[in-house]
Scaffold this motif. Structure first.
Motif, short mmCIF file in Angstrom:
data_model
loop_
_atom_site.label_atom_id
_atom_site.label_comp_id
_atom_site.label_asym_id
_atom_site.label_seq_id
_atom_site.Cartn_x
_atom_site.Cartn_y
_atom_site.Cartn_z
N PRO A 112 0.81 -1.22 0.00
CA PRO A 112 0.00 0.00 0.00
C PRO A 112 0.86 1.28 0.00
O PRO A 112 0.55 2.22 -0.73
CB PRO A 112 -0.81 -0.11 1.29
CG PRO A 112 -0.82 -1.57 1.62
CD PRO A 112 0.44 -2.15 1.07
N ALA A 113 1.94 1.32 0.80
CA ALA A 113 2.75 2.54 0.90
C ALA A 113 3.47 2.85 -0.41
O ALA A 113 3.41 3.97 -0.92
CB ALA A 113 3.77 2.39 2.03
N GLY A 114 4.16 1.84 -0.97
CA GLY A 114 4.92 2.06 -2.20
C GLY A 114 4.02 2.37 -3.37
O GLY A 114 4.32 3.25 -4.19
N THR A 115 2.89 1.68 -3.46
CA THR A 115 1.96 1.92 -4.57
C THR A 115 1.44 3.34 -4.51
O THR A 115 1.43 4.07 -5.51
CB THR A 115 0.80 0.90 -4.51
OG1 THR A 115 1.36 -0.41 -4.58
CG2 THR A 115 -0.16 1.09 -5.67
N GLN A 116 1.02 3.76 -3.31
CA GLN A 116 0.48 5.12 -3.17
C GLN A 116 1.57 6.16 -3.45
O GLN A 116 1.30 7.19 -4.09
CB GLN A 116 -0.10 5.33 -1.77
CG GLN A 116 -0.67 6.70 -1.53
CD GLN A 116 -1.92 6.98 -2.35
OE1 GLN A 116 -2.95 6.34 -2.16
NE2 GLN A 116 -1.85 7.93 -3.29
N ILE B 211 1.92 6.40 -7.22
CA ILE B 211 0.76 7.05 -7.86
C ILE B 211 0.82 8.56 -7.59
O ILE B 211 0.60 9.37 -8.49
CB ILE B 211 -0.57 6.47 -7.30
CG1 ILE B 211 -0.68 4.97 -7.53
CG2 ILE B 211 -1.78 7.25 -7.81
CD1 ILE B 211 -1.14 4.53 -8.89
N SER B 212 1.12 8.93 -6.34
CA SER B 212 1.14 10.36 -6.00
C SER B 212 2.24 11.09 -6.76
O SER B 212 2.04 12.21 -7.22
CB SER B 212 1.33 10.54 -4.49
OG SER B 212 0.20 10.07 -3.81
N ALA C 201 8.21 5.32 3.71
CA ALA C 201 6.76 5.30 3.96
C ALA C 201 6.31 3.92 4.37
O ALA C 201 6.92 2.90 4.00
CB ALA C 201 6.03 5.72 2.68
N GLY C 202 5.22 3.87 5.13
CA GLY C 202 4.58 2.60 5.47
C GLY C 202 5.14 1.97 6.73
O GLY C 202 5.67 2.66 7.62
N ASP C 203 5.03 0.65 6.80
CA ASP C 203 5.44 -0.09 8.00
C ASP C 203 6.90 0.14 8.37
O ASP C 203 7.28 -0.07 9.53
CB ASP C 203 5.24 -1.60 7.76
CG ASP C 203 3.81 -2.05 8.02
OD1 ASP C 203 2.95 -1.18 8.30
OD2 ASP C 203 3.56 -3.27 7.96
N PHE D 243 -0.95 3.88 3.31
CA PHE D 243 -1.37 4.71 2.17
C PHE D 243 -1.03 6.19 2.45
O PHE D 243 -0.50 6.88 1.59
CB PHE D 243 -2.87 4.58 1.93
CG PHE D 243 -3.26 3.37 1.10
CD1 PHE D 243 -2.78 3.21 -0.20
CD2 PHE D 243 -4.11 2.40 1.60
CE1 PHE D 243 -3.13 2.11 -0.97
CE2 PHE D 243 -4.48 1.30 0.84
CZ PHE D 243 -3.99 1.15 -0.45
N ALA D 244 -1.38 6.65 3.65
CA ALA D 244 -1.17 8.08 3.97
C ALA D 244 0.31 8.44 3.94
O ALA D 244 0.71 9.45 3.36
CB ALA D 244 -1.77 8.39 5.34
N LEU D 245 1.14 7.57 4.55
CA LEU D 245 2.58 7.85 4.56
C LEU D 245 3.15 7.75 3.15
O LEU D 245 4.09 8.46 2.78
CB LEU D 245 3.30 6.89 5.51
CG LEU D 245 2.97 7.05 7.00
CD1 LEU D 245 3.64 5.97 7.82
CD2 LEU D 245 3.40 8.43 7.50
N GLY D 246 2.59 6.85 2.35
CA GLY D 246 3.03 6.70 0.95
C GLY D 246 2.74 7.97 0.18
O GLY D 246 3.59 8.46 -0.58
N GLN D 247 1.57 8.53 0.38
CA GLN D 247 1.23 9.77 -0.32
C GLN D 247 2.18 10.89 0.11
O GLN D 247 2.69 11.64 -0.71
CB GLN D 247 -0.21 10.16 -0.03
CG GLN D 247 -0.65 11.36 -0.82
CD GLN D 247 -2.13 11.62 -0.68
OE1 GLN D 247 -2.60 11.82 0.43
NE2 GLN D 247 -2.84 11.62 -1.78
N ASN D 248 2.43 10.98 1.42
CA ASN D 248 3.31 12.03 1.93
C ASN D 248 4.70 11.91 1.32
O ASN D 248 5.26 12.88 0.80
CB ASN D 248 3.37 11.90 3.46
CG ASN D 248 4.08 13.07 4.10
OD1 ASN D 248 3.95 14.21 3.65
ND2 ASN D 248 4.86 12.81 5.14
#
Ligand code: FAD
Length: 367
Positions: free
Chosen positions: A20-24, A27-28, A325-327, A340-345
């Motif tokens: 989820p983190a890397g994908t987001q 994308i961002s 980002a992420g875990d 997801f949130a940390l990935g976007q950041n």
């Protein structure tokens, strides 16, 4: 080690990991017109990301994905990445690429090359006796979203096995199933409301899982699997007050039916049945490729970042171009929505760091 080729492209953002983190993050960054490379160990190894481990249990408390299991979530994330293919754009007369390139590969080493990063990556599945196939990718910025591996319980492990998956074959039969080994009480506690849960671990650390478990049940047994419990007197006092049982005997084998784990046989001959099983033995961060880097970590080896998701060095200074980002981020909740949130950041911060213009250095309006 067999060298194949150096990739000629210089990517704006390289993302390590496609959970989820890397994908987001990808994308961002692509949404800000960056050319993004995602490298994901999933296709070439058993390191498929934590979400994948929710094998048959539906993921809860994650954005919108009602009734989705881990493997289905991963499939949806891949489809999301593929919906952003690389294309050419022109901005102010300059032609450049934007979009996401997805590659299966295990990043083995991250090397600083002047202002760039080189990702030394094994891009094929490992086969015994065969050399590694290495590809080297260059990027201006990197987002580390490689998560961590949970430590699994030492029960019926095959010490002679070379691969982690083979070594823990019996454990993995039950891991991530509704009636099997859980690793996240917040994620899977709802499956065992008012039921008897076994929590495997030692020291005050395992009491954290017991504290989390009380939201679902007060029937808790702590299993230390042959080790002294190692809890401090205040924690032990609370354990006794709350009627939490501790079993220090070594576990000999699982008692299961198909993929359902029902109970455990101990070396002293006891057989005990439980409704749910949680292991909380700690984690191993997937940051081997950062060996030799001066980065700040917490006591578990997770990366310390600032509010922009930029990795900090031992002096507390942001490492230029390096985000996480992420875990893998210290102090963050180990859950999908947070990832997801940390990935976007991190994806947006990496993207912003590549802008040509910045605030004038002495202009207070930037605050
Ligand atoms: C059994 C289980 C059930 C769960 N249930 C829930 C739930 O119901 N709700 C919830 O919110 N959370 C749940 N979680 C937690 C959730 O799965 C994680 O918080 C989330 O997956 C973290 O996302 P991430 O992107 O940071 O890392 P991960 O999902 O772990 O992804 C890491 C990625 O990095 C890749 N990678 C690792 N090393 C390398 C390398 N060297 N090179 C290239 N790629 C690499 C992996 O292949 C993977 O693609 C559960 C976890 C488990 C284990």
């Amino acid at each position: 080690m067999q060298e194949t080729r150096e990739h000629p492209t210089i990517y704006d953002v390289a993302v390590i990991g496609a959970g989820p983190a890397g994908t987001q993050a990808a994308i961002s960054a692509a949404h800000q017109m960056r050319h993004v490379l995602v490298i994901d160990a999933g296709p070439v190894s058993q390191r498929k990301g934590r979400a994948y481990w929710s094998k048959s249990v539906e993921i809860e408390d994650a954005p919108v994905f009602t009734g989705i299991t881990g493997p289905q979530l991963i499939k949806a994330l891949r489809a999301w990445l593929k919906a952003h293919p690389v294309r050419e754009i022109t901005i102010a007369g300059e032609r450049r690429l934007t979009g996401i390139e997805y590659r299966g590969g295990m990043v083995l080493e991250l090397v600083r090359r002047d202002k760039l990063f080189e990702l030394v990556t094994s891009v094929e599945k490992l086969k015994e006796g065969e050399p590694l196939t290495i590809e080297r990718f260059l990027a201006r910025t990197v987002v580390v979203a490689s998560g961590f591996e949970d430590k699994w319980p030492d029960i019926e492990v095959d010490e002679s096995a070379k691969r982690l998956y083979e070594k823990y074959r019996a454990v993995f039969r039950y891991a991530g199933n509704a009636k099997g080994w859980h690793v996240c009480i917040r994620c899977d506690g709802h499956l065992h409301v008012d039921q008897h849960i076994a929590i495997l671990g030692v020291g005050d650390y395992v009491y954290g899982a017991a504290l989390g478990a009380q939201d679902f049940t007060d029937k808790i047994t702590i299993l230390t699997n042959g080790r002294p419990h190692g809890m401090s007197p205040p924690v032990l006092r609370q354990i006794q007050e709350r009627g939490i049982e501790i079993i220090e005997a070594k576990i000999k084998r699982h008692i299961g039916e198909g993929a359902d784990l029902l109970g455990l046989e101990f070396e002293d001959g006891r057989v005990v049945y439980f409704d749910g099983f949680l292991v909380d033995e700690g984690l191993e961060p997937n940051t081997q490729f950062l060996k030799g880097w001066d980065v700040q970590t917490d006591e578990e080896g997770l990366l310390v970042v600032n509010e922009d998701g930029q990795v900090l060095d031992s002096q507390g200074e942001p490492v230029p171009g390096l985000f996480a980002a992420g875990d893998i981020v210290a102090g963050a909740r180990k859950l999908i929505a947070t990832a997801f949130a940390l990935g976007q950041n991190a994806g947006l911060s990496a993207s912003d760091s590549l802008r040509k213009w910045h605030w004038p250095e002495d202009d207070e309006s930037q605050e």
